[in-house]
Each structure stands twice: as C-alpha cells, then as structure tokens.
Scaffold this motif. Sequence first.
Motif, mmCIF file in Angstrom:
data_model
loop_
_atom_site.group_PDB
_atom_site.id
_atom_site.type_symbol
_atom_site.label_atom_id
_atom_site.label_comp_id
_atom_site.label_asym_id
_atom_site.label_seq_id
_atom_site.Cartn_x
_atom_site.Cartn_y
_atom_site.Cartn_z
ATOM 1 N N LYS A 190 0.655 -1.061 -0.170
ATOM 2 C CA LYS A 190 0.593 -0.091 0.061
ATOM 3 C C LYS A 190 1.160 1.077 -0.043
ATOM 4 O O LYS A 190 0.485 2.321 -0.962
ATOM 5 N N SER A 191 1.522 1.395 0.800
ATOM 6 C CA SER A 191 2.593 2.072 0.221
ATOM 7 C C SER A 191 4.128 1.918 1.348
ATOM 8 O O SER A 191 4.241 1.075 1.638
ATOM 9 N N LEU A 222 15.273 6.463 16.351
ATOM 10 C CA LEU A 222 14.703 7.421 16.953
ATOM 11 C C LEU A 222 13.180 7.919 15.172
ATOM 12 O O LEU A 222 13.805 7.611 14.598
ATOM 13 N N ASP A 223 12.064 7.506 16.060
ATOM 14 C CA ASP A 223 11.163 7.404 15.270
ATOM 15 C C ASP A 223 10.358 8.283 14.843
ATOM 16 O O ASP A 223 10.092 9.703 15.416
ATOM 17 N N LEU A 224 10.392 9.506 13.595
ATOM 18 C CA LEU A 224 10.265 10.144 12.750
ATOM 19 C C LEU A 224 9.180 10.451 12.131
ATOM 20 O O LEU A 224 8.966 9.585 10.815
ATOM 21 N N GLN A 225 7.974 11.433 12.532
ATOM 22 C CA GLN A 225 6.708 11.347 11.407
ATOM 23 C C GLN A 225 6.592 12.100 9.809
ATOM 24 O O GLN A 225 7.330 13.174 10.364
ATOM 25 N N LEU A 226 5.851 12.038 9.085
ATOM 26 C CA LEU A 226 6.097 12.535 7.574
ATOM 27 C C LEU A 226 5.358 12.894 8.037
ATOM 28 O O LEU A 226 4.173 12.077 8.523
ATOM 29 N N PRO A 227 5.008 14.205 7.401
ATOM 30 C CA PRO A 227 3.369 14.718 7.680
ATOM 31 C C PRO A 227 2.264 13.433 6.378
ATOM 32 O O PRO A 227 0.553 13.818 7.270
ATOM 33 N N ASP A 228 2.312 12.645 5.871
ATOM 34 C CA ASP A 228 1.842 10.937 4.859
ATOM 35 C C ASP A 228 1.549 10.572 5.699
ATOM 36 O O ASP A 228 0.520 9.267 5.226
ATOM 37 N N GLY A 229 1.913 10.138 6.725
ATOM 38 C CA GLY A 229 1.861 9.118 7.889
ATOM 39 C C GLY A 229 3.046 8.261 8.462
ATOM 40 O O GLY A 229 3.025 7.250 8.551
ATOM 41 N N GLY A 230 4.363 8.288 6.634
ATOM 42 C CA GLY A 230 5.201 7.691 6.955
ATOM 43 C C GLY A 230 6.412 7.683 7.778
ATOM 44 O O GLY A 230 6.076 8.849 8.325
#
Length: 126
Positions: A3-4, A44-52
């Motif tokens: 899906k992504s 470190l987990d970083l969030q992208l605006p699209d959910g990735g």
Amino acid sequence: MLKSIHHAAIICSDYAVSKRFYTEILKLQIVAENYREQRDSYKLDLQLPDGGQIELFSFNNAPQRLSYPEALGLRHLAFSVDSVESVKAYLIAAGIEVEPVRVDEYTNRKYTFFSDPDGLPLEIYE
C-alpha cells in the motif's frame, strides 16, 4: 498487496547532529526516541506528514557505505514539496548546500538534491 512505504531507516554517524538536522531543519516530528542499552544505540522515529516515518539509528563503529546517487543500492530519499524554490531557499538559509533546481524531462516537475549530515542524498520534488 503493497500500500505504501511505511518507513525508511537511516544509520547516522553522529546522533545529535542528525537528530537536529531531521527535527529542527527538516521539521519532522518525533514519534518515539529510545536508547537501547544492550546495543549502546539510539532509535528515533520521525513522522512524515503523509503518515510515513523515518527511523534514525546510531550504532557504534558502523561501517562506511558509499552514498553517491549513482551507486548500487538506495539512490536517494525524495520528499514531496509544494515549492522547490521556497524549500531550497529555506535550506540554504539554514546553511545546507543545495544543487541547482532541475526539471524532470518526463513529468516536467521541478526537483533538486541536498544531503543530510552523513552525505545521504535527499531530494525535494514538486
């Protein structure tokens, strides 16, 4: 079936420098930060605006890897932006070297490249 892209994982040489780059310069939001004592390693987990997400790892004595855009393996990470010119100007003002803007010959969209603190090629694509 697929899906992504859920996340991209990056191993950095200097955790503090890379954390600052991805959170303060690229303005990615921290989802989680964990120190793994048994590995003497940060994740470190970083969030992208699209959910990735981008996972940023530190490992002691990680081997060097070529990161030239034409080397075998991952070529670069590309981020979608509304305006290549405005993001380029922002990056330059933040002290980041950015290549000249190009136009994709197939899509006619603007893009350019810059690097993270370890030389990983990053692209912004309009």
